[in-house]
Design a protein around this motif. Structure first.
Motif, short mmCIF file in Angstrom:
data_model
loop_
_atom_site.label_atom_id
_atom_site.label_comp_id
_atom_site.label_asym_id
_atom_site.label_seq_id
_atom_site.Cartn_x
_atom_site.Cartn_y
_atom_site.Cartn_z
N ILE A 58 0.81 -1.47 -0.09
CA ILE A 58 -0.04 0.06 0.06
C ILE A 58 0.74 1.28 -0.04
O ILE A 58 0.68 2.17 -0.64
N ALA A 59 2.10 1.27 0.89
CA ALA A 59 2.91 2.38 0.87
C ALA A 59 3.32 2.60 -0.50
O ALA A 59 3.42 3.99 -0.81
N GLN A 60 3.87 1.52 -1.04
CA GLN A 60 4.37 1.73 -2.42
C GLN A 60 3.46 2.38 -3.44
O GLN A 60 3.75 3.14 -4.23
N ALA A 61 2.46 1.76 -3.35
CA ALA A 61 1.19 2.16 -4.35
C ALA A 61 0.97 3.64 -4.13
O ALA A 61 0.65 4.37 -5.14
N LEU A 62 0.78 4.08 -2.86
CA LEU A 62 0.40 5.56 -2.69
C LEU A 62 1.73 6.49 -3.23
O LEU A 62 1.37 7.45 -3.75
N LEU A 63 2.84 6.05 -3.01
CA LEU A 63 4.09 6.79 -3.47
C LEU A 63 4.17 6.78 -4.81
O LEU A 63 4.52 7.86 -5.50
N LYS A 64 3.71 5.51 -5.63
CA LYS A 64 3.84 5.60 -7.22
C LYS A 64 2.96 6.48 -7.63
O LYS A 64 3.14 7.24 -8.66
N ALA A 65 1.82 6.60 -6.82
CA ALA A 65 0.62 7.45 -7.61
C ALA A 65 0.51 8.96 -7.23
O ALA A 65 -0.14 9.78 -7.45
N SER A 66 1.51 9.30 -6.11
CA SER A 66 1.60 10.72 -5.61
C SER A 66 2.19 11.49 -6.66
O SER A 66 3.14 11.43 -7.28
N PRO A 67 1.48 12.92 -6.67
CA PRO A 67 1.92 13.94 -7.71
C PRO A 67 3.22 14.51 -7.03
O PRO A 67 3.70 14.33 -5.83
N ILE A 68 4.17 15.07 -7.63
CA ILE A 68 5.28 15.65 -7.21
C ILE A 68 4.90 17.35 -7.03
O ILE A 68 4.58 17.86 -8.03
N ARG A 69 5.31 17.45 -5.74
CA ARG A 69 4.88 18.74 -5.33
C ARG A 69 6.03 19.81 -5.66
O ARG A 69 7.07 19.64 -5.19
N VAL A 70 5.87 20.75 -6.27
CA VAL A 70 7.05 21.88 -6.48
C VAL A 70 6.36 23.19 -6.02
O VAL A 70 5.51 23.64 -5.99
#
Length: 369
Positions: free
Chosen positions: A356-368
């Protein structure tokens, strides 16, 4: 450009939520300690033995926000949670709202996030009983329809979502996160003394739990089920940790259980799971207990007309029992003659939280900025 750290906001409200959120928060921290994690407790379960003790035992951090919403009808509770949760979301502006299961808090918080266009991840997505008279079924369907990432516990849940036209790229089968808490707790369960303290012997007692409205709000049905437990208790000790809702109904209706039934107050996670692990059979109307007994290989009779966890029947140790005195007693007799085969579904391995943690990280946007 610099990458701002991600922020995940988790919601808990009722007892089953705690066992699911705790390992996910630890897994997220292990993947990336820089991720800001916010925990919100709606207050849906307000009894200390249904809430506070679980924070301690499961090593959940104290909630960053506590909405204090409890009591009232489901509509009132949903509305009050939404009103209280909206400013929390607007203040924290998370990259993901992570909701688990199918309780009122899950629905209310997901709806609020959808209105604010905050991405929603639903853990335990895709479960279906096919019975829309169950409030939880409505909650599951609505949350899955608005979630952006659907994290499922088993392949049958994937199939349900695909049949409902959910895009496949939103679905990720991660396994059963409830089992993660159980696997992590196994060494502690072996240290519990509750079975001995109650004068019981492992695999020589029945553990019972009842709390669903269809079983405890109907006076005749509650009476029948309590009577059936009393008849079973004539053959083998029956231990019955009584949910506050059930205790209230027994008192209101003047139903006095057979004295051979050992009535207990609700237990903490470790003591309760130690009772499950050592039971000869569990009789329940719970959702999560169907999964835990399947992992532990303990026979389970689920007193409900249907289940959103059919994999616990096809691959686990669970059997459905039509609510009622005679059907429960018949199922009890059948179970003695033909015990279930012990088999655990795929990905119920204690590693779902990491996926689950990996899936959330993979789907997360890059905040800039």
């Amino acid at each position: 450009m610099l990458r701002n750290r991600l922020k995940f906001l988790f919601v808990v409200g009722a007892r089953p939520n705690f066992m699911k959120v705790a390992p996910i928060m630890r897994a997220v921290d292990a993947c990336d300690p820089a991720i800001k994690q916010v925990l919100v407790h709606t207050g849906q379960h307000y009894d200390p033995m249904m809430s506070d003790v679980f924070f301690d035992e499961l090593r959940l951090p104290k909630p960053d926000e506590h909405l204090g919403i409890s009591g009232g009808t489901q509509a009132q509770q949903t509305a009050r949670i939404m009103l209280a949760f909206e400013p929390v979301l607007m203040n924290h502006q998370p990259d993901w709202l992570i909701v688990v299961g199918d309780v009122t808090s899950t629905l209310a918080c997901a709806l609020t996030a959808a209105k604010l266009e905050i991405p929603i991840a639903h853990v335990e997505a895709g479960l279906r009983s096919g019975d829309r008279s169950m409030p939880e079924e409505i909650n599951r369907i609505v949350v899955d329809s608005i979630a952006d990432l659907l994290l499922t516990p088993s392949s049958d849940a994937d199939t349900n979502l695909i049949n409902e036209s959910v895009p496949r790229n939103k679905i990720k089968c991660v396994g059963n996160v409830m089992i993660d808490s159980l696997v992590e707790s196994l060494p502690i369960l072996s240290e519990q003394t509750i079975v001995r303290d109650l004068g019981l012997t492992a695999e020589e007692y029945v553990l019972a739990t009842l709390h669903r409205p269809g079983n405890v709000d109907d006076p005749s049905m509650l009476g029948e089920l309590i009577d059936a437990l009393g008849q079973i208790a004539a053959d083998i000790p029956v231990v019955f940790p009584v949910h506050p809702r059930t205790r209230r109904r027994l008192n209101e209706l003047g139903i006095v259980p057979d004295p051979k039934i050992q009535m207990l107050e609700p237990r903490g996670y470790f003591e309760f799971m130690a009772l499950v692990q050592s039971a000869a059979t569990v009789i329940t109307d719970s959702g999560g207990i169907q999964e835990e007994t399947t992992y532990l290989g303990v026979p389970c009779l689920t007193v409900r007309p249907n289940t959103e966890r059919p994999i616990t029947i096809t691959e686990g140790t669970n059997r459905l029992v039509k609510p009622g005195r005679e059907s429960l007693l018949d199922a009890w007799q059948d179970l003695q003659a033909t015990p279930p085969q012990k088999q655990c579904p795929a990905l119920w391995d204690g590693q779902a939280s990491q996926r689950i943690a990996q899936a959330l990280l993979k789907a997360s946007p890059i905040r800039v900025k």
